[in-house]
Design a protein around this motif. Structure first.
Motif, mmCIF file in Angstrom:
data_model
loop_
_atom_site.group_PDB
_atom_site.id
_atom_site.type_symbol
_atom_site.label_atom_id
_atom_site.label_comp_id
_atom_site.label_asym_id
_atom_site.label_seq_id
_atom_site.Cartn_x
_atom_site.Cartn_y
_atom_site.Cartn_z
ATOM 1 N N UNK A 129 0.838 -1.203 0.000
ATOM 2 C CA UNK A 129 0.000 0.000 0.000
ATOM 3 C C UNK A 129 0.872 1.252 0.000
ATOM 4 N N UNK A 130 1.977 1.215 0.717
ATOM 5 C CA UNK A 130 2.884 2.362 0.711
ATOM 6 C C UNK A 130 3.386 2.647 -0.701
ATOM 7 N N UNK A 131 3.745 1.589 -1.437
ATOM 8 C CA UNK A 131 4.221 1.765 -2.809
ATOM 9 C C UNK A 131 3.131 2.352 -3.697
ATOM 10 N N UNK A 143 -10.023 5.316 6.202
ATOM 11 C CA UNK A 143 -9.689 4.748 7.513
ATOM 12 C C UNK A 143 -8.825 3.503 7.291
ATOM 13 N N UNK A 144 -7.612 3.541 7.822
ATOM 14 C CA UNK A 144 -6.657 2.474 7.520
ATOM 15 C C UNK A 144 -6.056 1.923 8.815
ATOM 16 N N UNK A 145 -6.003 0.604 8.898
ATOM 17 C CA UNK A 145 -5.288 -0.089 9.965
ATOM 18 C C UNK A 145 -3.990 -0.624 9.386
ATOM 19 N N UNK A 165 -4.571 10.124 4.952
ATOM 20 C CA UNK A 165 -5.346 9.000 5.473
ATOM 21 C C UNK A 165 -5.548 9.135 6.974
ATOM 22 N N UNK A 166 -6.607 8.516 7.472
ATOM 23 C CA UNK A 166 -6.865 8.451 8.908
ATOM 24 C C UNK A 166 -6.357 7.090 9.396
ATOM 25 N N UNK A 167 -5.172 7.067 9.979
ATOM 26 C CA UNK A 167 -4.590 5.820 10.473
ATOM 27 C C UNK A 167 -5.225 5.498 11.819
ATOM 28 N N UNK A 240 -11.496 1.025 6.051
ATOM 29 C CA UNK A 240 -11.571 0.943 4.592
ATOM 30 C C UNK A 240 -10.431 0.117 4.005
ATOM 31 N N UNK A 241 -9.261 0.153 4.670
ATOM 32 C CA UNK A 241 -8.096 -0.594 4.211
ATOM 33 C C UNK A 241 -7.391 -1.235 5.402
#
Length: 418
Positions: A129-131, A143-145, A165-167, A240-241
């Motif tokens: 996902x970072x890439x 919203x990401x975990x 993003x909202x981590x 969301x992710x």
């Protein structure tokens, strides 16, 4: 078409660039091959010349200015096609590359471990996902975990937050006591301590769960929630992710195809980074995961040794020893907890290419048996994803590398006279 090099470097990440620079400054004709369009590998993704790391920018500039360095971007090795030669494929054609000395700097890939729901859209590798985000994928407001293990999780979370993003949480499987010991040891490496403190400042306010892991992901055709497991306690997080990765695994396929000895999941090298094969050197994560600083110094040693400048190579041995000590602490601190091996249910897919499930694989004794009966590892990724998972889940070792090492055009194979 045939090209000849004194030193051929496979991989344009930190180790490969450092090796190429060292060899080129000694006057050797150097070739640098990478399957990405830009140099930098995964750590300097987006181009070494545009990195925030001054070392990347300096290496990139020096290599671009050198008239004895030939860069081959978007080029993949298919297989060794003869003594000291490789058949490679570019976007347009096939080439045969001849070399006097070869330096393998193929880096590492993410370790992905299966759990119920891990194939849902919205579940990715952490580094994956970072890439994507660095390449322009939009995550603002999502919203990401971020979960899994290792320092990469902090870097991923920082990148995601920087892009809006909202981590929701960072979920680290390693227990707090091991993390505390690792953090205290950072005082002996001021540069890494500074990086860690900088990342924590960037992530101020983001919940950090140690000794925890994601045991399941749920949703109706799309990720909607994940289950956060901490000991016997479970908690549902709507998101969301999910970006989930359990450290890195060295890319060994090319080294194994060349006949280089490996042990404990890494290429074995001597004090000059030379492998068990004459005139073949290995540097960076392919010799063991240790981070960018270790990759750079190993690359310099390999590049200098490849041009027989052992006196200058010897000057870097102490720095490499420090890097290897840090790598050992890293491996100990983030060793995987046994609970991760028990997350799969019978219908959990392990091999995504061939849709092979845990219940089909568990009865088999080894990789070869599973492969023959289920086609596990016979898809497009050639076992690069499920092989690492199977090693963790079942303790299996993969077979020898399969040729060609990457999907190839028929025309490229026909270009090889043999």
């Amino acid at each position: 078409m045939k090209l000849h090099f004194d030193v051929l470097v496979i991989g344009a990440g930190p180790a490969g660039l450092a090796a190429a620079h060292a060899a080129a400054m000694a006057g050797a004709r150097v070739g640098v091959l990478d399957d990405n369009p830009l140099t930098g590998g995964q750590i300097w993704r987006g181009g070494a010349q545009r990195s925030k790391d001054a070392r990347a920018v300096a290496l990139s500039a020096a290599l671009r200015a050198a008239d004895n360095v030939h860069m081959l971007a978007q080029t993949r090795v298919l297989y060794p096609s003869g003594p000291k030669q490789l058949l490679v494929e570019t976007p347009d054609s096939a080439l045969t590359l001849h070399y006097g000395r070869l330096i393998v700097a193929t880096g590492a890939r993410e370790r992905l471990l299966p759990f119920p729901g891990w194939t849902l859209p919205g579940v990715t590798g952490a580094g994956g996902l970072q890439a994507l985000v660095k390449g322009g994928y939009p995550v603002a407001g999502k919203r990401i975990v971020v979960a899994g293990s290792g320092p990469l999780l902090l870097a991923v979370a920082a990148t995601l937050r920087e892009r809006g993003a909202h981590v929701l949480a960072i979920v680290e499987q390693a227990p707090l006591r091991r993390l505390a010991r690792f953090a205290l040891a950072l005082f002996g490496t001021p540069g890494k301590l500074h990086q860690a403190l900088q990342l924590r400042r960037q992530l101020n306010g983001v919940p950090y769960h140690s000794g925890a892991y994601i045991s399941a992901a749920g949703g109706d055709g799309q990720l909607r929630e994940v289950t956060l497991q901490t000991g016997a306690s479970r908690r549902i997080l709507a998101c969301d992710y999910l970006a989930c990765g359990y450290g890195l695994l060295p890319n060994l396929e090319l080294a194994e195809a060349l006949g280089c000895a490996t042990a404990d999941g890494a290429v074995q090298v001597d004090r000059w980074q030379q492998s068990s094969r004459p005139d073949i050197y290995c540097a960076g994560e392919s010799t063991g995961v240790g981070g960018v600083d270790l990759a750079l110094v190993e690359g310099r040693i390999a590049g200098l040794a490849a041009v027989d400048d052992l006196a200058r190579a010897a000057r870097h041995l102490a720095q490499r020893a420090r890097g290897r000590r840090f790598a050992a602490r890293l491996a100990g601190a983030f060793a995987l907890r046994p609970e991760l091996r028990g997350l799969c249910e019978a219908d959990t897919i392990v091999c995504r290419c061939e849709d092979v499930r845990h219940g089909e694989l568990a009865p088999h004794a080894d990789w070869r048996s599973a492969k023959l009966h289920t086609r596990c590892g016979m898809g497009a990724c050639q076992g690069r994803v499920c092989g690492g998972a199977a090693a963790t889940l079942y303790g299996w070792s993969k077979d020898a590398a399969r040729m060609p090492l990457a999907p190839a055009r028929i025309a490229s194979l026909l270009a090889d006279a043999e």
